[in-house]
Design an enzyme around this catalytic site. Structure first.
Site, PDB file in Angstrom:
ATOM      1  CB  ALA A  60     -33.979  11.744  -7.201  1.00  0.00           C
ATOM      2  CB  THR A 101     -41.210  13.465  -2.946  1.00  0.00           C
ATOM      3  OG1 THR A 101     -42.476  13.522  -3.596  1.00  0.00           O
ATOM      4  CG2 THR A 101     -41.095  12.105  -2.270  1.00  0.00           C
ATOM      5  CG  ASP A 102     -45.681  16.121  -3.365  1.00  0.00           C
ATOM      6  OD1 ASP A 102     -44.623  15.867  -3.976  1.00  0.00           O
ATOM      7  OD2 ASP A 102     -46.801  16.092  -3.913  1.00  0.00           O
ATOM      8  CE1 TYR A 126     -38.920   9.804  -6.230  1.00  0.00           C
ATOM      9  CE2 TYR A 126     -41.162  10.535  -5.763  1.00  0.00           C
ATOM     10  CZ  TYR A 126     -39.827  10.827  -5.978  1.00  0.00           C
ATOM     11  OH  TYR A 126     -39.395  12.124  -5.934  1.00  0.00           O
ATOM     12  CE  LYS A 130     -36.515  11.868  -3.245  1.00  0.00           C
ATOM     13  NZ  LYS A 130     -35.214  12.315  -3.831  1.00  0.00           N
TER      14      LYS A 130
HETATM   15  N1  LIG Z   1     -39.723  16.692 -10.465  1.00  0.00           N
HETATM   16  C1  LIG Z   1     -40.642  16.747  -9.502  1.00  0.00           C
HETATM   17  O1  LIG Z   1     -41.809  17.061  -9.755  1.00  0.00           O
HETATM   18  C2  LIG Z   1     -40.276  16.418  -8.087  1.00  0.00           C
HETATM   19  C3  LIG Z   1     -41.297  16.353  -7.103  1.00  0.00           C
HETATM   20  C4  LIG Z   1     -40.943  16.060  -5.784  1.00  0.00           C
HETATM   21  C5  LIG Z   1     -39.602  15.845  -5.460  1.00  0.00           C
HETATM   22  N2  LIG Z   1     -38.642  15.911  -6.430  1.00  0.00           N
HETATM   23  C6  LIG Z   1     -37.241  15.704  -6.055  1.00  0.00           C
HETATM   24  O2  LIG Z   1     -36.520  16.902  -6.366  1.00  0.00           O
HETATM   25  C7  LIG Z   1     -35.185  16.568  -6.753  1.00  0.00           C
HETATM   26  C8  LIG Z   1     -34.840  17.265  -8.058  1.00  0.00           C
HETATM   27  O3  LIG Z   1     -35.788  16.908  -9.060  1.00  0.00           O
HETATM   28  P1  LIG Z   1     -35.629  17.372 -10.589  1.00  0.00           P
HETATM   29  O4  LIG Z   1     -37.006  17.447 -11.164  1.00  0.00           O
HETATM   30  O5  LIG Z   1     -34.712  18.542 -10.703  1.00  0.00           O
HETATM   31  O6  LIG Z   1     -34.914  16.067 -11.187  1.00  0.00           O
HETATM   32  P2  LIG Z   1     -34.185  15.892 -12.603  1.00  0.00           P
HETATM   33  O7  LIG Z   1     -34.554  16.986 -13.529  1.00  0.00           O
HETATM   34  O8  LIG Z   1     -34.424  14.483 -13.026  1.00  0.00           O
HETATM   35  O9  LIG Z   1     -32.656  16.059 -12.201  1.00  0.00           O
HETATM   36  C9  LIG Z   1     -31.961  15.074 -11.476  1.00  0.00           C
HETATM   37  C10 LIG Z   1     -30.558  15.033 -12.000  1.00  0.00           C
HETATM   38  O10 LIG Z   1     -29.826  14.027 -11.284  1.00  0.00           O
HETATM   39  C11 LIG Z   1     -29.181  13.180 -12.220  1.00  0.00           C
HETATM   40  N3  LIG Z   1     -28.996  11.845 -11.650  1.00  0.00           N
HETATM   41  C12 LIG Z   1     -29.840  10.794 -11.653  1.00  0.00           C
HETATM   42  N4  LIG Z   1     -29.292   9.736 -11.033  1.00  0.00           N
HETATM   43  C13 LIG Z   1     -28.061  10.128 -10.641  1.00  0.00           C
HETATM   44  C14 LIG Z   1     -26.999   9.493  -9.964  1.00  0.00           C
HETATM   45  N5  LIG Z   1     -27.066   8.205  -9.590  1.00  0.00           N
HETATM   46  N6  LIG Z   1     -25.866  10.199  -9.710  1.00  0.00           N
HETATM   47  C15 LIG Z   1     -25.764  11.493 -10.098  1.00  0.00           C
HETATM   48  N7  LIG Z   1     -26.721  12.153 -10.771  1.00  0.00           N
HETATM   49  C16 LIG Z   1     -27.868  11.483 -11.027  1.00  0.00           C
HETATM   50  C17 LIG Z   1     -30.069  13.174 -13.430  1.00  0.00           C
HETATM   51  O11 LIG Z   1     -29.352  12.763 -14.582  1.00  0.00           O
HETATM   52  P3  LIG Z   1     -30.114  11.936 -15.741  1.00  0.00           P
HETATM   53  O12 LIG Z   1     -31.257  12.813 -16.177  1.00  0.00           O
HETATM   54  O13 LIG Z   1     -29.049  11.750 -16.767  1.00  0.00           O
HETATM   55  O14 LIG Z   1     -30.602  10.677 -15.087  1.00  0.00           O
HETATM   56  C18 LIG Z   1     -30.491  14.643 -13.478  1.00  0.00           C
HETATM   57  O15 LIG Z   1     -29.511  15.427 -14.118  1.00  0.00           O
HETATM   58  C19 LIG Z   1     -35.124  15.030  -6.756  1.00  0.00           C
HETATM   59  O16 LIG Z   1     -34.608  14.591  -5.521  1.00  0.00           O
HETATM   60  C20 LIG Z   1     -36.584  14.602  -6.854  1.00  0.00           C
HETATM   61  O17 LIG Z   1     -36.818  13.334  -6.268  1.00  0.00           O
HETATM   62  C21 LIG Z   1     -38.948  16.195  -7.739  1.00  0.00           C
END
Ligand SMILES: NC(=O)c1ccc[n+]([C@@H]2O[C@H](COP(=O)([O-])OP(=O)(O)OC[C@H]3O[C@@H](n4cnc5c(N)ncnc54)[C@H](OP(=O)(O)O)[C@@H]3O)[C@@H](O)[C@H]2O)c1
Length: 290
Positions: A60, A101-102, A126, A130
């Site tokens: 994402a 996402t929430d 954002y 989503k």
């Molecule tokens: N973190 C939160 O608090 C939160 C809250 C609500 C929803 N979410 C959702 O939950 C999901 C997982 O979140 P997370 O915290 O695990 O995220 P994260 O730690 O940022 O992991 C996302 C991974 O996807 C990779 N990525 C980014 N753009 C990409 C692309 N175009 N193609 C392939 N890979 C790509 C990133 O690589 P790089 O780091 O190298 O960019 C990273 O390894 C996401 O969909 C996010 O929107 C997260």
């Protein structure tokens, strides 16, 4: 299960790898270096090569303040690429697991947990991108799980790649900073190990659709911070404050707790955030010591 895991070195991706391997899956983990979801040819080649039964897309663009300025990129990653993945999965017969996402809520006040049928009201680029991703996936395949998640933290955010809220607070305390945290935004922080286990048990049910999935319980960011310091045995200069005390270009929901009633109706469960936090701190300490 043969699973293609996209974004495998992110917070959720890292913990899903552990859970999936322990479950004996044939796991194909890919990072953005191997598969960028915005590059159609890489998506089709990887699906054709590995023929996964399940594609888990954790990728994402979720730096929310940047998304306000880069809306085209936010929609490209979070909506268009998600749609194309859904189309590719539909053609190959793979199940798609995707995360939202929430933040899709927040445009109107609430004090009770949101259910999947509540009307979304995103307030940021954002969140809107989503939500567009959710709709485009549902319009392009039937075999999908869209999981709205909230406040993720995992050890990948403590080991140099990115960060998370828990790490930010511990760093500030270690630096002796005065720490002010809002007590008027209520959410559910979620440990990515617990989320990964919850996903791994949900997918084989093939009860496809949209689910809310976060830890159980709720708290303010201030209350969470107090628990972090108490559980970690850290003394810190912590004070509560209000959202209006800080300027932000992004509107964040005042209340974004997600009801897990639909998930629980399948006979499944996920631990509370109070149960999860000490386990995260233990795992983090063990990995830093290793
Ligand atoms: N973190 C939160 O608090 C939160 C809250 C609500 C929803 N979410 C959702 O939950 C999901 C997982 O979140 P997370 O915290 O695990 O995220 P994260 O730690 O940022 O992991 C996302 C991974 O996807 C990779 N990525 C980014 N753009 C990409 C692309 N175009 N193609 C392939 N890979 C790509 C990133 O690589 P790089 O780091 O190298 O960019 C990273 O390894 C996401 O969909 C996010 O929107 C997260």
């Amino acid at each position: 299960m043969k699973i293609l895991l996209i974004g495998a070195d992110g917070q959720l991706g890292t913990d899903f790898c552990k859970v999936s391997r322990a479950a004996g899956d044939a796991l194909v983990p890919v990072t953005i270096e191997q598969l960028d979801i915005c590059v159609d040819e890489q998506v089709s080649r990887t699906l054709a090569e590995h023929k996964p039964e399940v594609v888990i897309n954790t990728a994402a663009y979720h730096r929310v303040e940047e998304c306000e300025k880069n809306s085209a990129l936010a929609f490209e990653v979070n909506a268009t690429a998600a749609m194309k993945l859904a189309q590719a999965c539909n053609e190959s017969g793979a199940i798609l697991v995707h995360f939202s996402t929430d933040y899709v809520f927040g445009g109107y006040p609430s004090s009770t947990p949101f259910v999947e049928t509540d009307r979304p009201a995103p307030q940021s680029v954002y969140a809107t991108s989503k939500l567009a991703g959710e709709y485009l996936i549902a319009a392009n395949t039937d075999r999908y799980f869209i999981l709205r998640v909230c406040g993720l933290y995992g050890t990948a955010g403590s080991l140099g790649k990115g960060t998370n809220f828990v790490e930010t607070m511990l760093k500030k305390a270690a630096a002796g900073d005065a720490i002010r945290v809002v007590d008027d935004q209520i959410l559910t922080p979620t440990y990515t190990v617990d989320l990964a286990r919850a996903i791994r048990t949900l997918v084989p049910t093939e009860r496809f659709g949209l689910y809310h999935l976060s830890s159980e319980g709720q708290c303010s960011w201030y209350e969470l911070t107090r628990h972090i310091f108490k559980s970690a045995g850290v003394e810190a200069n912590l004070q509560p404050c209000k959202t209006s005390d800080f300027y932000s270009p992004v509107k964040r929901p005042a209340y974004s707790v997600l009801s897990k009633a639909k998930y629980r109706s399948l006979g499944l469960s996920i631990p509370t955030w109070q149960d999860a936090l000490p386990r995260y701190l233990q795992e983090r300490a063990a990995r830093k010591a290793a």
